[in-house]
Each structure stands twice: as structure tokens, then as C-alpha cells.
Design an enzyme around this catalytic site. Structure first.
Site, PDB file in Angstrom:
ATOM      1  N   TRP A 179      13.316   0.481 -16.276  1.00  0.00           N
ATOM      2  CA  TRP A 179      14.113   1.048 -15.190  1.00  0.00           C
ATOM      3  C   TRP A 179      14.622  -0.126 -14.368  1.00  0.00           C
ATOM      4  O   TRP A 179      13.837  -0.984 -13.939  1.00  0.00           O
ATOM      5  CB  TRP A 179      13.305   1.980 -14.278  1.00  0.00           C
ATOM      6  CG  TRP A 179      14.081   2.284 -13.030  1.00  0.00           C
ATOM      7  CD1 TRP A 179      15.212   3.037 -12.941  1.00  0.00           C
ATOM      8  CD2 TRP A 179      13.836   1.766 -11.705  1.00  0.00           C
ATOM      9  NE1 TRP A 179      15.683   3.029 -11.647  1.00  0.00           N
ATOM     10  CE2 TRP A 179      14.864   2.257 -10.869  1.00  0.00           C
ATOM     11  CE3 TRP A 179      12.857   0.932 -11.156  1.00  0.00           C
ATOM     12  CZ2 TRP A 179      14.933   1.945  -9.505  1.00  0.00           C
ATOM     13  CZ3 TRP A 179      12.934   0.628  -9.797  1.00  0.00           C
ATOM     14  CH2 TRP A 179      13.962   1.138  -8.985  1.00  0.00           C
ATOM     15  N   GLU A 218      15.153   4.649 -18.272  1.00  0.00           N
ATOM     16  CA  GLU A 218      15.089   5.628 -17.175  1.00  0.00           C
ATOM     17  C   GLU A 218      16.312   5.543 -16.268  1.00  0.00           C
ATOM     18  O   GLU A 218      16.541   4.522 -15.619  1.00  0.00           O
ATOM     19  CB  GLU A 218      13.815   5.358 -16.355  1.00  0.00           C
ATOM     20  CG  GLU A 218      13.628   6.293 -15.179  1.00  0.00           C
ATOM     21  CD  GLU A 218      12.370   5.970 -14.370  1.00  0.00           C
ATOM     22  OE1 GLU A 218      11.764   4.890 -14.583  1.00  0.00           O
ATOM     23  OE2 GLU A 218      11.997   6.789 -13.514  1.00  0.00           O
ATOM     24  N   LYS A 220      18.802   7.306 -13.064  1.00  0.00           N
ATOM     25  CA  LYS A 220      18.631   8.070 -11.833  1.00  0.00           C
ATOM     26  C   LYS A 220      19.961   8.284 -11.149  1.00  0.00           C
ATOM     27  O   LYS A 220      20.990   7.765 -11.591  1.00  0.00           O
ATOM     28  CB  LYS A 220      17.597   7.412 -10.909  1.00  0.00           C
ATOM     29  CG  LYS A 220      17.998   6.075 -10.310  1.00  0.00           C
ATOM     30  CD  LYS A 220      16.813   5.408  -9.628  1.00  0.00           C
ATOM     31  CE  LYS A 220      16.510   5.945  -8.253  1.00  0.00           C
ATOM     32  NZ  LYS A 220      15.484   5.125  -7.559  1.00  0.00           N
ATOM     33  N   ASP A 251      12.409  11.288 -15.096  1.00  0.00           N
ATOM     34  CA  ASP A 251      11.667  11.207 -13.835  1.00  0.00           C
ATOM     35  C   ASP A 251      12.103  12.416 -13.029  1.00  0.00           C
ATOM     36  O   ASP A 251      13.298  12.581 -12.724  1.00  0.00           O
ATOM     37  CB  ASP A 251      11.991   9.895 -13.108  1.00  0.00           C
ATOM     38  CG  ASP A 251      11.188   9.744 -11.828  1.00  0.00           C
ATOM     39  OD1 ASP A 251      11.202  10.671 -11.008  1.00  0.00           O
ATOM     40  OD2 ASP A 251      10.570   8.686 -11.637  1.00  0.00           O
ATOM     41  N   HIS A 254      14.585  12.235 -10.118  1.00  0.00           N
ATOM     42  CA  HIS A 254      15.827  11.491 -10.296  1.00  0.00           C
ATOM     43  C   HIS A 254      17.064  12.331 -10.542  1.00  0.00           C
ATOM     44  O   HIS A 254      18.033  11.867 -11.126  1.00  0.00           O
ATOM     45  CB  HIS A 254      15.665  10.498 -11.451  1.00  0.00           C
ATOM     46  CG  HIS A 254      14.847   9.317 -11.078  1.00  0.00           C
ATOM     47  ND1 HIS A 254      14.772   8.173 -11.846  1.00  0.00           N
ATOM     48  CD2 HIS A 254      14.066   9.081 -10.001  1.00  0.00           C
ATOM     49  CE1 HIS A 254      13.977   7.300 -11.272  1.00  0.00           C
ATOM     50  NE2 HIS A 254      13.528   7.822 -10.143  1.00  0.00           N
ATOM     51  N   HIS A 278       8.200  10.917 -16.162  1.00  0.00           N
ATOM     52  CA  HIS A 278       7.660  10.390 -14.919  1.00  0.00           C
ATOM     53  C   HIS A 278       7.539  11.601 -14.010  1.00  0.00           C
ATOM     54  O   HIS A 278       8.514  11.994 -13.359  1.00  0.00           O
ATOM     55  CB  HIS A 278       8.600   9.359 -14.290  1.00  0.00           C
ATOM     56  CG  HIS A 278       8.381   7.973 -14.791  1.00  0.00           C
ATOM     57  ND1 HIS A 278       9.031   6.888 -14.264  1.00  0.00           N
ATOM     58  CD2 HIS A 278       7.568   7.495 -15.755  1.00  0.00           C
ATOM     59  CE1 HIS A 278       8.630   5.796 -14.893  1.00  0.00           C
ATOM     60  NE2 HIS A 278       7.740   6.140 -15.813  1.00  0.00           N
ATOM     61  N   ASP A 286      14.314  11.365  -3.790  1.00  0.00           N
ATOM     62  CA  ASP A 286      13.333  10.808  -4.725  1.00  0.00           C
ATOM     63  C   ASP A 286      12.176  10.198  -3.929  1.00  0.00           C
ATOM     64  O   ASP A 286      11.921   9.000  -3.977  1.00  0.00           O
ATOM     65  CB  ASP A 286      14.052   9.744  -5.574  1.00  0.00           C
ATOM     66  CG  ASP A 286      13.149   9.152  -6.641  1.00  0.00           C
ATOM     67  OD1 ASP A 286      12.177   9.815  -7.022  1.00  0.00           O
ATOM     68  OD2 ASP A 286      13.435   8.026  -7.084  1.00  0.00           O
ATOM     69  N   ASP A 288       8.937  10.595  -4.107  1.00  0.00           N
ATOM     70  CA  ASP A 288       7.688  10.265  -4.806  1.00  0.00           C
ATOM     71  C   ASP A 288       6.441  10.746  -4.079  1.00  0.00           C
ATOM     72  O   ASP A 288       5.451  10.022  -3.973  1.00  0.00           O
ATOM     73  CB  ASP A 288       7.636   8.757  -5.119  1.00  0.00           C
ATOM     74  CG  ASP A 288       8.624   8.386  -6.209  1.00  0.00           C
ATOM     75  OD1 ASP A 288       8.469   8.878  -7.328  1.00  0.00           O
ATOM     76  OD2 ASP A 288       9.570   7.608  -5.927  1.00  0.00           O
ATOM     77  N   ASP A 318       4.542   9.418 -11.898  1.00  0.00           N
ATOM     78  CA  ASP A 318       5.211   8.390 -11.098  1.00  0.00           C
ATOM     79  C   ASP A 318       5.413   8.888  -9.669  1.00  0.00           C
ATOM     80  O   ASP A 318       6.414   9.527  -9.363  1.00  0.00           O
ATOM     81  CB  ASP A 318       6.561   8.007 -11.722  1.00  0.00           C
ATOM     82  CG  ASP A 318       7.281   6.938 -10.908  1.00  0.00           C
ATOM     83  OD1 ASP A 318       6.657   6.345 -10.013  1.00  0.00           O
ATOM     84  OD2 ASP A 318       8.479   6.683 -11.171  1.00  0.00           O
TER      85      ASP A 318
HETATM   86  C1  RNT Z   1      12.232   4.348  -9.520  1.00  0.00           C
HETATM   87  C2  RNT Z   1      11.693   4.756 -10.834  1.00  0.00           C
HETATM   88  C3  RNT Z   1      10.634   3.860 -11.422  1.00  0.00           C
HETATM   89  C4  RNT Z   1       9.602   3.410 -10.418  1.00  0.00           C
HETATM   90  C5  RNT Z   1       8.423   2.714 -11.027  1.00  0.00           C
HETATM   91  C6  RNT Z   1       7.614   1.982 -10.035  1.00  0.00           C
HETATM   92  O1  RNT Z   1      13.077   5.257  -8.961  1.00  0.00           O
HETATM   93  O2  RNT Z   1      11.200   6.053 -10.753  1.00  0.00           O
HETATM   94  O3  RNT Z   1      10.073   4.485 -12.512  1.00  0.00           O
HETATM   95  O4  RNT Z   1       9.121   4.462  -9.664  1.00  0.00           O
HETATM   96  O5  RNT Z   1       8.838   1.934 -12.071  1.00  0.00           O
HETATM   97 ZN    ZN Z   2      10.177   6.795 -12.475  1.00  0.00          ZN
END
Ligand code: RNT
Ligand code: ZN
Length: 410
Positions: A179, A218, A220, A251, A254, A278, A286, A288, A318
Site C-alpha cells: 500500500w 491495496e 483506497k 480494506d 477504503h 484488511h 477511514d 480505523d 487493519d
Molecule cells: C492505509 C492502509 C494500510 C495501513 C497499514 C498500516 O490506509 O489501510 O493498510 O493501514 O499498512
Molecule cells: Zn489497510
């Protein structure tokens, strides 16, 4: 009678063998991300987290070094039933206090992790790290400056070597995610150029075939400070993965807020060999937050099971919330993902599918609705019991004790 026995009989009426499902759940391995333990800091330097991502919160007790990180992860793993993998980022290498720049990293910096992995029966996955570095700015693999591009190409190639060594040492492929945060904060007329650079960099990185690792990529929608344009968008990586047999990473944070990550599963799996997940929880963006057994996550796992794709998916987590007890965050999120998988495995799919094909929507909705209140909780409790981990909220006591005795003393 035990709740599980009642649940078992109830599911049997629907043609579902809970013993078989418990076996499937035992074979369901999460790839727990190492970066919840320290808010994505890593062991390279005390530099700020940058690159379009942000961890907020200042909860005490974060892991400050490799020993603390390993201890926290083992503690969390001891409260999650089953056996699981650990997903490392390059910045978590054992650099022994020396400055090892990203284009100098090597297998030797992960030898200790491979030993740890063997000792703790925890296969490793891996990630290149292009954020939080003075050379990455807004653009890394797509930077018009060739020397910067080359730096990140070298980094990512070395990461593939490390992943390959991990895969070899554990006798099971290491899944390596790429990513990069590359994007523009404001208006730009060079989108095609950036994407052509990214494509070329990836071609170079992936040129060498590796036996013991698999590549995933990955995309986003946007990153913080990079709101106007993302080089590695979903269209870009979907096309790249389909054209090159690579693994897209979904993810769950994303996508656009009303877009369903679950709906990607059946679309992508018609064109790509496998998927990496993820699993996260985006709150408005996003963000997290810690994964929960919420509707989008349930839907994602249902779609995987309905597509009969259990073996074609890698189950990474993630999220990185710095505002809560971090060990607890691992346990809550991992157990939530397992519950989603369990509920998906317990769905009376054959019955529902038959009704659907007969055009009987009322019957379809009846079974889907009633499945929500089936005694799946008793099956999860049984799973915990058989794996000798605390049932239900009982794990909280252990997290509180670990906080008192360990993390609060840091
Ligand atoms: C970031 C991505 C990525 C990170 C990690 C730490 O938007 O989701 O995967 O969260 O690599
Ligand atoms: Zn991610």
C-alpha cells in the site's frame, strides 16, 4: 442441557452440522496486524506517522519496543480462540538501535521474528512501508523523480525477499501487501503520468517470481492531506490485479461511505485468484476504529462463505485506535471477525438458495431474518471453551489485570 447441545439440535433441523462448522472455524486463521500495539510507530525512529493515515488518541501503555510489542500480541492471542498469523510492517524489523534506511533493509532484520514465529506457532505476513519517511512526501512509487522512485522500488523488492524468506521458513506462503499513500492534496493535471509511473514501478517490483510469498495490492479513495487524487485508486489496482494475477486487498475502510466492500467479493473473485482483507471499522472516514460484529463486516464474511471462497481469502485485520486499551482492541476485533465468520458458516444457505431460485421471496426473507436470532452465540462459546480461552466477557478481567501489571507501568 448445555446451551451448545440445544444450539446443535436447532441448527441440525436446518441441515447444519455445528461440529463441522466448529472444525471450519478452527481452520480460520486471522492475520493479526502488529500495528495496533503501538499506533503504527514501528521501531525505526521516533518520527511522526505520516502518509495519509492517522492514529488518534493517547491511551497509556503503548508498546515502545519489540519485547513489549511481542508480549502484548501474545497476551492478545491467548484470549482469542484458534491459531492465528501475525502481519508485520517493514518498520517493525529488529534494527538493533542502528539506522537502517528502507533501501537497506534485509532478511537479517527479520530473522528474530522468524524464530519468534516458529516458537509461537504464528506464521507471518508482511508489508512494505512507504509512509513516515522523509523520502516519501506525497509520492513514492509514482514520484516523477526517478531517484525517489528507485529508492522505493528497491525497498519494496527487498520486502519481497523478506516475505519470501518468511514463507520459506514457515512452509506456508507469506502474504505481502503493498500500500502506498501516493496522491495529491490539490488540483493536478498529471494523473495519467503518476499512474503510468506507479504501473511501471510495480512491474519492476514484481518482475522476479517468488515461490514462498504472494503479492497483494491495496487501493483506497483518499488519504488525509491527499484528498484530491489517489494514484493507487481501486480501478487502478483492480485492473492491475486482474491483468497480472495479483491479489487485491479489500480494506473495509477504503470505500465511499455507502459503497459495500462485501459486494466486491463475488465481483473480484471472477477475475483474480485470491483476496486479502484488511478488516477495519470506518466511522465516517477511514478512521480505523476497532472491528466489531457490525452489518458491513457480517455481510463481508457472508459473501465469502456464499461464494465458497474460504480458501481463496486471507483474513487480515487493519485498525489502530490509540484511544483505547490496545490489547483489548486486538481481542475485541479478532473475536468480532471470528463471530462474523461463524455466523456466515451457520447460514442455512441451501434452504435459502432453493427458495430464491424458486422465486419465493417471502420464504427467503423469513429464513434470513430468523437466522439472526439463531443460537450462534452458544456455538461461539463452545468454540472458546474447546480452545481454553475465556468465554464471553470473561476475557476482560485478564485484559484489566495485564493493564494493571504490565502496560500501565510503561
Ligand atoms: C492505509 C492502509 C494500510 C495501513 C497499514 C498500516 O490506509 O489501510 O493498510 O493501514 O499498512
Ligand atoms: Zn489497510
Amino acid at each position: 442441557m448445555k446451551a451448545y447441545e440445544i444450539a446443535r439440535a436447532r441448527y441440525a433441523e436446518l441441515g447444519i452440522d455445528t461440529e463441522k462448522v466448529l472444525g471450519q472455524l478452527q481452520n480460520f486463521h486471522l492475520s493479526m496486524h502488529c500495528w495496533q500495539a503501538d499506533d503504527v510507530s514501528g521501531f525505526e525512529s521516533a518520527g511522526e506517522l505520516s502518509g495519509g493515515i492517522q492514529a488518534t488518541g493517547n491511551y497509556p501503555g503503548k508498546a515502545r519496543n519489540i519485547d513489549e510489542l511481542r508480549a502484548d500480541i501474545l497476551k492478545a492471542k491467548s484470549l482469542v480462540p484458534g491459531t492465528h498469523r501475525l502481519n508485520l510492517h517493514e518498520i517493525y524489523g529488529e534494527f538493533g538501535g542502528r539506522k537502517v534506511d528502507r533501501d537497506r533493509v534485509g532478511v537479517e532484520h527479520f530473522q528474530g521474528w522468524m524464530e519468534w514465529s516458529r516458537e509461537n506457532n504464528t506464521p507471518l505476513d508482511f508489508n512494505s512501508t512507504s509512509f513516515s519517511h522523509p523520502k516519501s512526501g506525497n509520492l513514492s512509487l509514482s514520484n516523477p523523480d526517478k531517484s525517489i522512485r528507485d529508492f522505493w522500488i528497491e525497498h519494496t523488492k527487498r520486502c519481497r525477499d523478506i516475505a519470501d524468506a518468511m514463507g520459506k521458513s514457515q512452509g506456508d506462503p507469506c502474504i505481502m501487501n503493498v500500500w502506498v499513500h501516493d496522491g495529491c492534496k490539490d488540483m493536478s493535471v498529471n494523473h495519467y503520468m503518476y499512474r503510468a509511473f506507479l504501473k511501471d514501478s510495480l512491474d519492476r517490483i514484481f518482475a522476479e517470481k517468488k515461490e514462498n510469498m504472494k503479492d497483494c495490492i491495496e487501493g483506497k479513495v483518499f488519504g488525509i492531506g491527499l484528498e484530491s487524487f489517489t494514484v493507487g485508486s481501486h480501478d487502478f489496482y483492480t485492473a492491475y490485479a486482474a491483468a497480472n494475477g495479483k491479489i487485491p486487498t479489500i480494506d473495509t475502510g477504503h470505500y465511499h461511505p455507502t459503497e459495500s466492500p462485501a459486494d466486491k467479493v463475488s465481483a473480484l473473485l471472477n477475475f483474480v485468484p485470491e483476496l486479502m482483507l484488511h478488516v477495519s471499522r470506518p466511522v465516517r472516514w477511514d478512521s480505523d476504529h476497532v472491528t466489531l460484529m457490525d452489518d458491513p463486516t457480517l455481510e463481508l464474511f457472508y459473501e465469502i462463505v456464499r461464494a465458497d471462497a474460504l480458501e481463496r481469502v486471507h483474513y487480515g485485520l487493519d485498525y489502530f485506535d490509540g484511544a483505547i486499551n490496545r490489547t483489548g482492541a486486538y481481542v475485541i476485533g479478532s473475536r468480532a471477525a471470528q463471530k462474523c465468520m461463524l455466523r456466515a458458516l451457520l447460514e442455512p444457505r441451501d434452504i435459502i438458495s432453493r427458495y430464491e431460485l424458486e422465486g419465493k421471496t417471502c420464504q427467503v426473507l423469513t429464513y434470513l431474518e430468523e437466522a439472526k436470532a439463531m443460537p450462534w452465540g452458544a456455538v461461539y462459546d463452545e468454540f472458546c471453551e474447546r480452545n481454553n480461552v475465556p468465554v464471553g466477557e470473561a476475557y476482560l478481567k485478564e485484559i484489566e489485570a495485564y493493564e494493571k501489571e504490565v502496560t500501565l507501568k510503561r
